[in-house]
Scaffold this motif. Structure first.
Motif, PDB file in Angstrom:
ATOM      1  N   UNK A 106       0.793  -1.228   0.000  1.00 26.92           N
ATOM      2  CA  UNK A 106       0.000   0.000   0.000  1.00 26.92           C
ATOM      3  C   UNK A 106       0.823   1.275   0.000  1.00 26.92           C
ATOM      4  N   UNK A 107       1.986   1.242   0.596  1.00 24.09           N
ATOM      5  CA  UNK A 107       2.762   2.468   0.787  1.00 24.09           C
ATOM      6  C   UNK A 107       4.127   2.387   0.118  1.00 24.09           C
ATOM      7  N   UNK A 108       4.165   1.793  -1.083  1.00 25.24           N
ATOM      8  CA  UNK A 108       5.412   1.761  -1.838  1.00 25.24           C
ATOM      9  C   UNK A 108       5.818   3.188  -2.212  1.00 25.24           C
ATOM     10  N   UNK A 109       7.111   3.366  -2.413  1.00 24.81           N
ATOM     11  CA  UNK A 109       7.664   4.703  -2.633  1.00 24.81           C
ATOM     12  C   UNK A 109       7.053   5.414  -3.835  1.00 24.81           C
ATOM     13  N   UNK A 110       6.784   4.680  -4.921  1.00 25.59           N
ATOM     14  CA  UNK A 110       6.238   5.356  -6.094  1.00 25.59           C
ATOM     15  C   UNK A 110       4.825   5.856  -5.856  1.00 25.59           C
ATOM     16  N   UNK A 111       4.029   5.128  -5.074  1.00 26.75           N
ATOM     17  CA  UNK A 111       2.679   5.582  -4.751  1.00 26.75           C
ATOM     18  C   UNK A 111       2.735   6.840  -3.892  1.00 26.75           C
ATOM     19  N   UNK A 112       3.657   6.876  -2.939  1.00 22.22           N
ATOM     20  CA  UNK A 112       3.815   8.068  -2.104  1.00 22.22           C
ATOM     21  C   UNK A 112       4.234   9.271  -2.953  1.00 22.22           C
ATOM     22  N   UNK A 113       5.180   9.069  -3.870  1.00 21.15           N
ATOM     23  CA  UNK A 113       5.652  10.166  -4.721  1.00 21.15           C
ATOM     24  C   UNK A 113       4.539  10.671  -5.638  1.00 21.15           C
ATOM     25  N   UNK A 114       3.767   9.750  -6.193  1.00 24.71           N
ATOM     26  CA  UNK A 114       2.656  10.151  -7.067  1.00 24.71           C
ATOM     27  C   UNK A 114       1.621  10.939  -6.270  1.00 24.71           C
ATOM     28  N   UNK A 115       1.256  10.447  -5.104  1.00 21.97           N
ATOM     29  CA  UNK A 115       0.285  11.160  -4.266  1.00 21.97           C
ATOM     30  C   UNK A 115       0.797  12.567  -3.945  1.00 21.97           C
ATOM     31  N   UNK A 116       2.078  12.679  -3.603  1.00 26.02           N
ATOM     32  CA  UNK A 116       2.652  13.980  -3.306  1.00 26.02           C
ATOM     33  C   UNK A 116       2.609  14.875  -4.549  1.00 26.02           C
ATOM     34  N   UNK A 117       2.934  14.322  -5.698  1.00 22.65           N
ATOM     35  CA  UNK A 117       2.890  15.097  -6.936  1.00 22.65           C
ATOM     36  C   UNK A 117       1.501  15.601  -7.253  1.00 22.65           C
ATOM     37  N   UNK A 118       0.507  14.768  -7.065  1.00 18.36           N
ATOM     38  CA  UNK A 118      -0.875  15.165  -7.355  1.00 18.36           C
ATOM     39  C   UNK A 118      -1.323  16.277  -6.422  1.00 18.36           C
ATOM     40  N   UNK A 119      -0.977  16.166  -5.154  1.00 16.34           N
ATOM     41  CA  UNK A 119      -1.434  17.188  -4.204  1.00 16.34           C
ATOM     42  C   UNK A 119      -0.619  18.474  -4.278  1.00 16.34           C
ATOM     43  N   UNK A 120       0.539  18.438  -4.938  1.00 17.31           N
ATOM     44  CA  UNK A 120       1.445  19.591  -4.928  1.00 17.31           C
ATOM     45  C   UNK A 120       1.531  20.340  -6.250  1.00 17.31           C
ATOM     46  N   UNK A 123      -3.830  20.822 -11.384  1.00 15.94           N
ATOM     47  CA  UNK A 123      -4.537  19.643 -11.902  1.00 15.94           C
ATOM     48  C   UNK A 123      -4.139  19.149 -13.287  1.00 15.94           C
ATOM     49  N   UNK A 124      -3.604  19.967 -14.155  1.00 16.58           N
ATOM     50  CA  UNK A 124      -3.265  19.500 -15.503  1.00 16.58           C
ATOM     51  C   UNK A 124      -1.785  19.159 -15.658  1.00 16.58           C
ATOM     52  N   UNK A 125      -1.017  19.329 -14.598  1.00 16.79           N
ATOM     53  CA  UNK A 125       0.432  19.117 -14.672  1.00 16.79           C
ATOM     54  C   UNK A 125       0.770  17.625 -14.694  1.00 16.79           C
ATOM     55  N   UNK A 126       1.580  17.191 -15.660  1.00 12.57           N
ATOM     56  CA  UNK A 126       2.041  15.795 -15.626  1.00 12.57           C
ATOM     57  C   UNK A 126       2.916  15.554 -14.392  1.00 12.57           C
ATOM     58  N   UNK A 127       2.859  14.343 -13.886  1.00 13.96           N
ATOM     59  CA  UNK A 127       3.659  13.940 -12.730  1.00 13.96           C
ATOM     60  C   UNK A 127       4.872  13.167 -13.268  1.00 13.96           C
ATOM     61  N   UNK A 128       6.071  13.590 -12.907  1.00 17.16           N
ATOM     62  CA  UNK A 128       7.304  12.907 -13.315  1.00 17.16           C
ATOM     63  C   UNK A 128       7.963  12.310 -12.081  1.00 17.16           C
ATOM     64  N   UNK A 129       8.124  10.987 -12.060  1.00 20.76           N
ATOM     65  CA  UNK A 129       8.802  10.336 -10.938  1.00 20.76           C
ATOM     66  C   UNK A 129       9.946   9.481 -11.471  1.00 20.76           C
ATOM     67  N   UNK A 130      10.899   9.216 -10.589  1.00 18.85           N
ATOM     68  CA  UNK A 130      12.075   8.427 -10.933  1.00 18.85           C
ATOM     69  C   UNK A 130      12.286   7.395  -9.845  1.00 18.85           C
ATOM     70  N   UNK A 131      12.559   6.157 -10.233  1.00 18.62           N
ATOM     71  CA  UNK A 131      12.740   5.068  -9.268  1.00 18.62           C
ATOM     72  C   UNK A 131      14.067   4.363  -9.546  1.00 18.62           C
ATOM     73  N   UNK A 132      14.797   4.034  -8.479  1.00 19.04           N
ATOM     74  CA  UNK A 132      16.107   3.407  -8.655  1.00 19.04           C
ATOM     75  C   UNK A 132      16.024   1.921  -8.998  1.00 19.04           C
ATOM     76  N   UNK A 133      14.899   1.282  -8.733  1.00 22.13           N
ATOM     77  CA  UNK A 133      14.692  -0.129  -9.044  1.00 22.13           C
ATOM     78  C   UNK A 133      13.546  -0.254 -10.043  1.00 22.13           C
ATOM     79  N   UNK A 134      13.231  -1.461 -10.396  1.00 21.68           N
ATOM     80  CA  UNK A 134      12.110  -1.725 -11.301  1.00 21.68           C
ATOM     81  C   UNK A 134      10.799  -1.548 -10.541  1.00 21.68           C
ATOM     82  N   UNK A 135       9.809  -0.938 -11.177  1.00 21.32           N
ATOM     83  CA  UNK A 135       8.499  -0.751 -10.572  1.00 21.32           C
ATOM     84  C   UNK A 135       7.822  -2.118 -10.402  1.00 21.32           C
ATOM     85  N   UNK A 136       7.138  -2.334  -9.286  1.00 21.70           N
ATOM     86  CA  UNK A 136       6.460  -3.622  -9.066  1.00 21.70           C
ATOM     87  C   UNK A 136       5.149  -3.667  -9.847  1.00 21.70           C
TER      88      UNK A 136
END
Length: 176
Positions: A106-120, A123-136
């Motif tokens: 439930x609280x994987x790093x990419x979900x936290x980053x996406x949630x933070x991006x959406x709230x910050x 509404x029309x801004x694309x969310x860009x995230x970067x992960x050091x490992x492969x996404x699950x």
């Protein structure tokens, strides 16, 4: 040749044993790692907002806006479940019940980053995230649903490739 000091080798072997339900062998591999001082690389995801990089790890509670992030993530998870997202727990390689497996992802790093991006961001801004490992698999599926319910493009760079989530679809064609 496999490097016996490389954590990924042990993690992969441990995952194969776990997938086969061979929990005693999983414990043995983890014990060997501990005895040899081999560490597994921790997964992390980062996002840049207003020129500042915010880094998240699984179940991260270090961010100054942790309450708001968890509230936003809970809202997103409720919405994507209503849209049909079923948490993908088959890759949770721990000998625990289904509820604990769902909580573990439930609280994987990419979900936290996406949630933070959406709230910050607006509404029309694309969310860009970067992960050091492969996404699950679950985060990949959840990201597709989030892109749909939030009406956001999510561009994720993981260790293997770029993923461009838009309207519930990923550019990788679900091959990652």
């Amino acid at each position: 040749m496999l490097d016996p000091r490389e954590g990924a080798v042990y993690v992969q072997l441990s995952h194969m044993y776990a997938a086969a339900g061979m929990w005693d062998n999983v414990a043995k591999v983890r014990k060997v790692m501990e005895d040899r001082g081999v560490k597994k690389e921790q997964g992390c995801t980062w996002i840049r907002i207003d020129g500042k990089v915010h880094t998240f790890v699984t179940e991260d509670r270090s961010h100054p806006q942790v309450r708001e992030i968890y509230t936003e993530l809970a809202r997103l998870m409720r919405e994507i479940k209503r849209e049909g997202h079923v948490p993908l727990t088959e890759n949770v390689l721990h000998d625990v019940g289904e509820q604990q497996k769902e909580e573990a992802i439930s609280y994987h790093s990419e979900k936290l980053a996406i949630a933070y991006g959406i709230m910050s961001t607006p509404p029309t801004t694309p969310i860009h995230i970067y992960k050091n490992l492969r996404v699950c698999a679950d985060c990949h599926s959840a990201s597709k649903f989030i892109s749909k319910v939030a009406g956001r493009e999510i561009i994720a760079r993981d260790a293997s490739r770029f993923h461009h989530f838009k309207n519930g679809v990923c550019s990788c064609g679900d091959y990652w």
